[in-house]
Write a protein that holds these residues in place. Sequence first.
Motif, PDB file in Angstrom:
ATOM      1  N   UNK A 104       1.490  31.448  47.290  1.00 34.93           N
ATOM      2  CA  UNK A 104       1.698  30.663  48.497  1.00 34.93           C
ATOM      3  C   UNK A 104       0.375  30.409  49.200  1.00 34.93           C
ATOM      4  N   UNK A 105       0.171  29.182  49.661  1.00 37.70           N
ATOM      5  CA  UNK A 105      -0.988  28.863  50.484  1.00 37.70           C
ATOM      6  C   UNK A 105      -0.516  28.081  51.702  1.00 37.70           C
ATOM      7  N   UNK A 106      -1.214  28.244  52.816  1.00 36.89           N
ATOM      8  CA  UNK A 106      -0.922  27.487  54.025  1.00 36.89           C
ATOM      9  C   UNK A 106      -2.164  26.688  54.386  1.00 36.89           C
ATOM     10  N   UNK A 107      -2.015  25.378  54.447  1.00 35.85           N
ATOM     11  CA  UNK A 107      -3.149  24.480  54.650  1.00 35.85           C
ATOM     12  C   UNK A 107      -3.118  23.935  56.070  1.00 35.85           C
ATOM     13  N   UNK A 108      -4.133  24.200  56.890  1.00 36.20           N
ATOM     14  CA  UNK A 108      -4.194  23.623  58.235  1.00 36.20           C
ATOM     15  C   UNK A 108      -4.148  22.099  58.159  1.00 36.20           C
ATOM     16  N   UNK A 109      -3.456  21.452  59.092  1.00 37.84           N
ATOM     17  CA  UNK A 109      -3.263  20.011  58.982  1.00 37.84           C
ATOM     18  C   UNK A 109      -4.573  19.235  59.133  1.00 37.84           C
ATOM     19  N   UNK A 110      -5.595  19.853  59.732  1.00 42.91           N
ATOM     20  CA  UNK A 110      -6.887  19.182  59.862  1.00 42.91           C
ATOM     21  C   UNK A 110      -7.765  19.312  58.640  1.00 42.91           C
ATOM     22  N   UNK A 111      -7.305  20.065  57.642  1.00 38.83           N
ATOM     23  CA  UNK A 111      -8.125  20.323  56.467  1.00 38.83           C
ATOM     24  C   UNK A 111      -7.844  19.298  55.360  1.00 38.83           C
ATOM     25  N   UNK A 112      -7.707  18.048  55.724  1.00 39.91           N
ATOM     26  CA  UNK A 112      -7.497  17.012  54.714  1.00 39.91           C
ATOM     27  C   UNK A 112      -8.835  16.715  54.032  1.00 39.91           C
ATOM     28  N   UNK A 113      -8.751  16.276  52.780  1.00 42.29           N
ATOM     29  CA  UNK A 113      -9.955  16.013  51.991  1.00 42.29           C
ATOM     30  C   UNK A 113     -10.311  14.536  51.961  1.00 42.29           C
ATOM     31  N   UNK A 114      -9.340  13.679  52.331  1.00 44.21           N
ATOM     32  CA  UNK A 114      -9.582  12.248  52.342  1.00 44.21           C
ATOM     33  C   UNK A 114      -8.616  11.606  53.332  1.00 44.21           C
ATOM     34  N   UNK A 173       7.388  24.547  39.371  1.00 43.84           N
ATOM     35  CA  UNK A 173       7.940  23.933  40.583  1.00 43.84           C
ATOM     36  C   UNK A 173       6.886  23.987  41.685  1.00 43.84           C
ATOM     37  N   UNK A 174       6.839  22.922  42.476  1.00 39.55           N
ATOM     38  CA  UNK A 174       5.898  22.826  43.586  1.00 39.55           C
ATOM     39  C   UNK A 174       6.683  22.502  44.842  1.00 39.55           C
ATOM     40  N   UNK A 175       6.678  23.415  45.825  1.00 41.42           N
ATOM     41  CA  UNK A 175       7.419  23.235  47.076  1.00 41.42           C
ATOM     42  C   UNK A 175       6.428  23.094  48.235  1.00 41.42           C
ATOM     43  N   UNK A 176       6.662  22.092  49.079  1.00 41.42           N
ATOM     44  CA  UNK A 176       5.787  21.835  50.220  1.00 41.42           C
ATOM     45  C   UNK A 176       6.643  21.684  51.461  1.00 41.42           C
ATOM     46  N   UNK A 177       6.335  22.468  52.486  1.00 43.77           N
ATOM     47  CA  UNK A 177       7.082  22.433  53.750  1.00 43.77           C
ATOM     48  C   UNK A 177       6.143  22.029  54.875  1.00 43.77           C
ATOM     49  N   UNK A 178       6.588  21.085  55.737  1.00 45.22           N
ATOM     50  CA  UNK A 178       5.747  20.607  56.825  1.00 45.22           C
ATOM     51  C   UNK A 178       6.604  19.958  57.908  1.00 45.22           C
ATOM     52  N   UNK A 179       6.045  19.917  59.127  1.00 39.19           N
ATOM     53  CA  UNK A 179       6.723  19.291  60.264  1.00 39.19           C
ATOM     54  C   UNK A 179       6.083  17.940  60.539  1.00 39.19           C
ATOM     55  N   UNK A 180       6.905  16.879  60.561  1.00 40.98           N
ATOM     56  CA  UNK A 180       6.359  15.543  60.756  1.00 40.98           C
ATOM     57  C   UNK A 180       7.421  14.594  61.297  1.00 40.98           C
ATOM     58  N   UNK A 181       6.974  13.439  61.773  1.00 40.59           N
ATOM     59  CA  UNK A 181       7.872  12.386  62.233  1.00 40.59           C
ATOM     60  C   UNK A 181       7.112  11.069  62.225  1.00 40.59           C
ATOM     61  N   UNK A 295       4.028  26.822  61.846  1.00 38.40           N
ATOM     62  CA  UNK A 295       3.463  26.784  60.506  1.00 38.40           C
ATOM     63  C   UNK A 295       2.583  25.557  60.354  1.00 38.40           C
ATOM     64  N   UNK A 296       1.660  25.625  59.410  1.00 44.37           N
ATOM     65  CA  UNK A 296       0.915  24.451  58.990  1.00 44.37           C
ATOM     66  C   UNK A 296       1.628  23.899  57.757  1.00 44.37           C
ATOM     67  N   UNK A 297       0.902  23.318  56.817  1.00 46.20           N
ATOM     68  CA  UNK A 297       1.526  22.832  55.581  1.00 46.20           C
ATOM     69  C   UNK A 297       1.641  24.022  54.633  1.00 46.20           C
ATOM     70  N   UNK A 298       2.860  24.449  54.365  1.00 45.70           N
ATOM     71  CA  UNK A 298       3.094  25.629  53.532  1.00 45.70           C
ATOM     72  C   UNK A 298       3.458  25.198  52.120  1.00 45.70           C
ATOM     73  N   UNK A 299       2.726  25.747  51.150  1.00 45.36           N
ATOM     74  CA  UNK A 299       2.915  25.354  49.747  1.00 45.36           C
ATOM     75  C   UNK A 299       3.257  26.585  48.915  1.00 45.36           C
ATOM     76  N   UNK A 300       4.311  26.470  48.117  1.00 51.78           N
ATOM     77  CA  UNK A 300       4.665  27.496  47.138  1.00 51.78           C
ATOM     78  C   UNK A 300       4.539  26.897  45.743  1.00 51.78           C
ATOM     79  N   UNK A 301       3.742  27.521  44.894  1.00 50.48           N
ATOM     80  CA  UNK A 301       3.595  27.092  43.508  1.00 50.48           C
ATOM     81  C   UNK A 301       4.284  28.126  42.623  1.00 50.48           C
ATOM     82  N   UNK A 302       5.387  27.715  41.993  1.00 45.57           N
ATOM     83  CA  UNK A 302       6.116  28.588  41.072  1.00 45.57           C
ATOM     84  C   UNK A 302       5.579  28.341  39.662  1.00 45.57           C
ATOM     85  N   UNK A 303       5.341  29.416  38.937  1.00 42.22           N
ATOM     86  CA  UNK A 303       4.772  29.253  37.607  1.00 42.22           C
ATOM     87  C   UNK A 303       5.316  30.303  36.643  1.00 42.22           C
TER      88      UNK A 303
END
Length: 310
Positions: A104-114, A173-181, A295-303
């Motif tokens: 699991x990783x949590x990515x701050x919403x300001x940490x975009x790469x592009x 499986x790749x799961x991504x959880x985030x709050x948006x509108x 939460x920020x952008x929460x990602x779960x990578x199942x492998x």
Amino acid sequence: MHIQVSTKYMTMLECFSSETRVKMIELLNNGPMSIKELAEALGLSSAIVTKHIQKMEEGGLIKTESLSGTRGSPKMCSIAIDSLTLQLRSVAPDPAVEAATKYTVEIPIGQYSDYAVKPTCGLASESKILGLVDDPRYFSNPERMNAAHLWFGSGYVEYRIPNYLHAAQTAEQLDISLELCSEAPSYNENWPSDISFFINDIEVGVWTCPGDFGSKRGALTPAWWQLGTQNGLLKSLSIQESGTFLDGVKLSNVTIKDVGLKLGEDFRFKLASLETARHCGGISLFGKHFGNYKQDITVNVYYKDRSKAD
């Protein structure tokens, strides 16, 4: 959220056995409310409302948070999940996911790469506006890493998800959880926006957000914020072997194998409001210090790890 109807989930299922608790969910659908506000709306005592809230919090339907800053600060209640799907008939578990482990990783919403955005647009930290509103140049501001809220009328932001898999491991499986509108000038709760999700430049699906929510202050939105938008919806995107799902509902037939996850390369996740979309209504994104969800952008990578299987 998707659950099998069984005694394992009795606490959650019992939450729906009371008309009062269902009415509370209806009220909270409009935004967070305090115990006192719920009590007044329902014509009940705060003590009774507190007991019902405790039951639903135990069942995972409601979450509460005490507002800081003053003595006797109110406890704010909000809905913890956006949807709940009940599976009545037992089905065989997905063997790939059953056998998988995850990181699991949590990515701050300001940490975009592009990014490539157009107004209305801007960024805000927990304490201030970052740069100038409606000036896309400030999306390159180094302070963007502190962003707790960002918004744009059209365009995209892209994030890099760390790929920690080695040669013997395969993503299942790749799961991504985030709050948006959506993003409307000020706010407009009837402002549809077609939000596109991409993995490695492959569009995995489009979700139409119904609006830009600002009628009730977000549970985590700082008191100084006065620009309109207050909170979003918590959405869960899941790219699986059988397709892509949003909150358990199939969004497209794009599978985990289709998105080209490669060994040694980050996964690129893009959120876009395309000008060619039927509803180009922008995107508002919330981090752990804004909106309703901590939460920020929460990602779960199942492998699956073949070395362990051997």
